[in-house]
Design an enzyme around this catalytic site. Structure first.
Site, PDB file in Angstrom:
ATOM      1  N   LYS A  16       1.182  15.105   1.292  1.00 26.03           N
ATOM      2  CA  LYS A  16      -0.070  15.752   0.856  1.00 26.03           C
ATOM      3  C   LYS A  16      -1.238  15.363   1.759  1.00 26.03           C
ATOM      4  CE  LYS A  16      -0.921  12.380  -2.826  1.00 26.03           C
ATOM      5  NZ  LYS A  16      -0.079  11.335  -2.193  1.00 26.03           N
ATOM      6  N   ARG A 131       7.097   5.792   8.129  1.00 32.55           N
ATOM      7  CA  ARG A 131       5.713   6.199   8.408  1.00 32.55           C
ATOM      8  C   ARG A 131       4.971   5.094   9.159  1.00 32.55           C
ATOM      9  NH1 ARG A 131       2.036   8.356   3.538  1.00 32.55           N
ATOM     10  NH2 ARG A 131       2.290   6.271   2.668  1.00 32.55           N
ATOM     11  N   ARG A 164       1.891   0.396   7.296  1.00 35.25           N
ATOM     12  CA  ARG A 164       1.018  -0.111   6.240  1.00 35.25           C
ATOM     13  C   ARG A 164       1.786  -1.162   5.451  1.00 35.25           C
ATOM     14  NH1 ARG A 164      -1.048   5.079   3.055  1.00 35.25           N
ATOM     15  NH2 ARG A 164      -0.585   3.727   1.302  1.00 35.25           N
ATOM     16  N   ARG A 175       5.316   1.598  -6.195  1.00 41.07           N
ATOM     17  CA  ARG A 175       4.390   2.739  -6.099  1.00 41.07           C
ATOM     18  C   ARG A 175       4.980   3.975  -6.770  1.00 41.07           C
ATOM     19  NH1 ARG A 175       3.237   3.116   0.015  1.00 41.07           N
ATOM     20  NH2 ARG A 175       1.712   4.713  -0.540  1.00 41.07           N
TER      21      ARG A 175
HETATM   22  P1  AMP Z   1      -2.442   5.940  -1.030  1.00 43.39           P
HETATM   23  O1  AMP Z   1      -2.922   5.752   0.378  1.00 43.39           O
HETATM   24  O2  AMP Z   1      -2.977   7.191  -1.659  1.00 43.39           O
HETATM   25  O3  AMP Z   1      -0.943   5.838  -1.148  1.00 43.39           O
HETATM   26  O4  AMP Z   1      -3.060   4.739  -1.882  1.00 43.39           O
HETATM   27  C1  AMP Z   1      -2.758   3.399  -1.557  1.00 43.39           C
HETATM   28  C2  AMP Z   1      -3.092   2.494  -2.727  1.00 43.39           C
HETATM   29  O5  AMP Z   1      -4.492   2.579  -3.030  1.00 43.39           O
HETATM   30  C3  AMP Z   1      -2.394   2.831  -4.027  1.00 43.39           C
HETATM   31  O6  AMP Z   1      -1.076   2.289  -4.107  1.00 43.39           O
HETATM   32  C4  AMP Z   1      -3.352   2.197  -5.044  1.00 43.39           C
HETATM   33  O7  AMP Z   1      -3.209   0.793  -5.063  1.00 43.39           O
HETATM   34  C5  AMP Z   1      -4.705   2.495  -4.433  1.00 43.39           C
HETATM   35  N1  AMP Z   1      -5.240   3.789  -4.894  1.00 43.39           N
HETATM   36  C6  AMP Z   1      -5.427   4.923  -4.137  1.00 43.39           C
HETATM   37  N2  AMP Z   1      -5.970   5.909  -4.871  1.00 43.39           N
HETATM   38  C7  AMP Z   1      -6.131   5.411  -6.123  1.00 43.39           C
HETATM   39  C8  AMP Z   1      -6.622   5.949  -7.343  1.00 43.39           C
HETATM   40  N3  AMP Z   1      -7.051   7.222  -7.429  1.00 43.39           N
HETATM   41  N4  AMP Z   1      -6.629   5.139  -8.430  1.00 43.39           N
HETATM   42  C9  AMP Z   1      -6.195   3.865  -8.364  1.00 43.39           C
HETATM   43  N5  AMP Z   1      -5.702   3.290  -7.258  1.00 43.39           N
HETATM   44  C10 AMP Z   1      -5.667   4.059  -6.135  1.00 43.39           C
END
Ligand code: AMP
Length: 223
Positions: A16, A131, A164, A175
């Protein structure tokens, strides 16, 4: 595709973010990733970054009261002057969705659609573990299929390309479980409002982009 206000949801690794970036680069929509916003706060060592760090590292959701304020503020900054926006990774819980919808309502803005990217867990794990991300400009690579031209160096900005910390296999499982328990309920929330559109995220990115554009082309935009 300009003028759209969209949410891209889906488990981590469904592509996404890649699709949000494509709309941003080709159509001028502001693409706002909550993960990038939080990682930046952590890098800068802000109070919010300090509160978020342990959750991000372990693959758990940062508490709503920390995320909502910073994301609504980031959205109003990012959307100023942009030809619409797409949110990637926010909202991730029902209270976050309610806060966003309230904020939009107060500004008399409609949300035009929510695209839900779907992919099997086995493929998600395969994609996330290969990734690689530029730590400077966030460009995304794939160690197997789309590596940078020079190992570890971003093609776009010369920044360092690395995995990451939360893309390691032991964190991915957490996750995914977090997604199923806390974010998947949003599917019901948005589909009850007639806003949800499912995207098959399995094909190559070009094909997924065509599907996204077909959905957007058919969306009704009242205002
Ligand atoms: P992402 O890059 O979207 O996979 O986000 C990485 C991490 O950031 C997630 O595993 C959460 O720990 C935190 N995170 C990102 N977006 C949110 C959100 N909307 N609410 C809570 N935690 C978030």
């Amino acid at each position: 595709m300009s003028g759209f206000r969209l949410i891209f949801m889906g488990a981590p690794g469904t592509g996404k973010g890649t699709q949000a970036q494509r709309l941003s680069q080709r159509d001028g929509l502001a693409a706002l990733s909550s993960g990038d916003v939080l990682r930046n706060e952590i890098k800068l060592g802000t109070e919010i970054g300090k509160q978020a760090a342990q959750y991000v590292t372990s693959g758990l959701l940062v508490p709503d009261e920390v995320v909502i304020g910073i994301m609504l503020a980031a959205l109003s900054r990012a959307s100023a002057g942009a030809a619409g926006w797409v949110l990637d990774g926010f909202p991730r819980t029902v209270p976050q969705a309610e806060a966003l919808m309230r904020g939009l309502h107060e500004q008399r803005l409609d949300l035009h659609g929510v695209l839900d990217f779907r992919l099997e867990d086995a493929e998600i794990i395969r994609r996330i573990s290969s990734r690689r991300v530029c730590s400077k400009c966030q460009a995304t690579y794939n160690a197997r299929l789309l590596p940078p031209r020079r190992e570890g160096v971003c093609d776009r900005c010369g920044g360092e390309v690395a995995q990451r910390a939360d893309d390691r296999e032991e964190v991915i499982a957490t996750r995914l479980a977090t997604y199923r328990s806390q974010t998947a309920p949003l599917i019901g929330y948005f589909s009850a409002r007639g806003m949800l559109h499912v995207v098959d995220a399995a094909p190559p990115a070009e094909q997924v982009e065509a599907a996204v554009r077909a959905i957007l082309g058919a969306l009704d935009r009242g205002n």
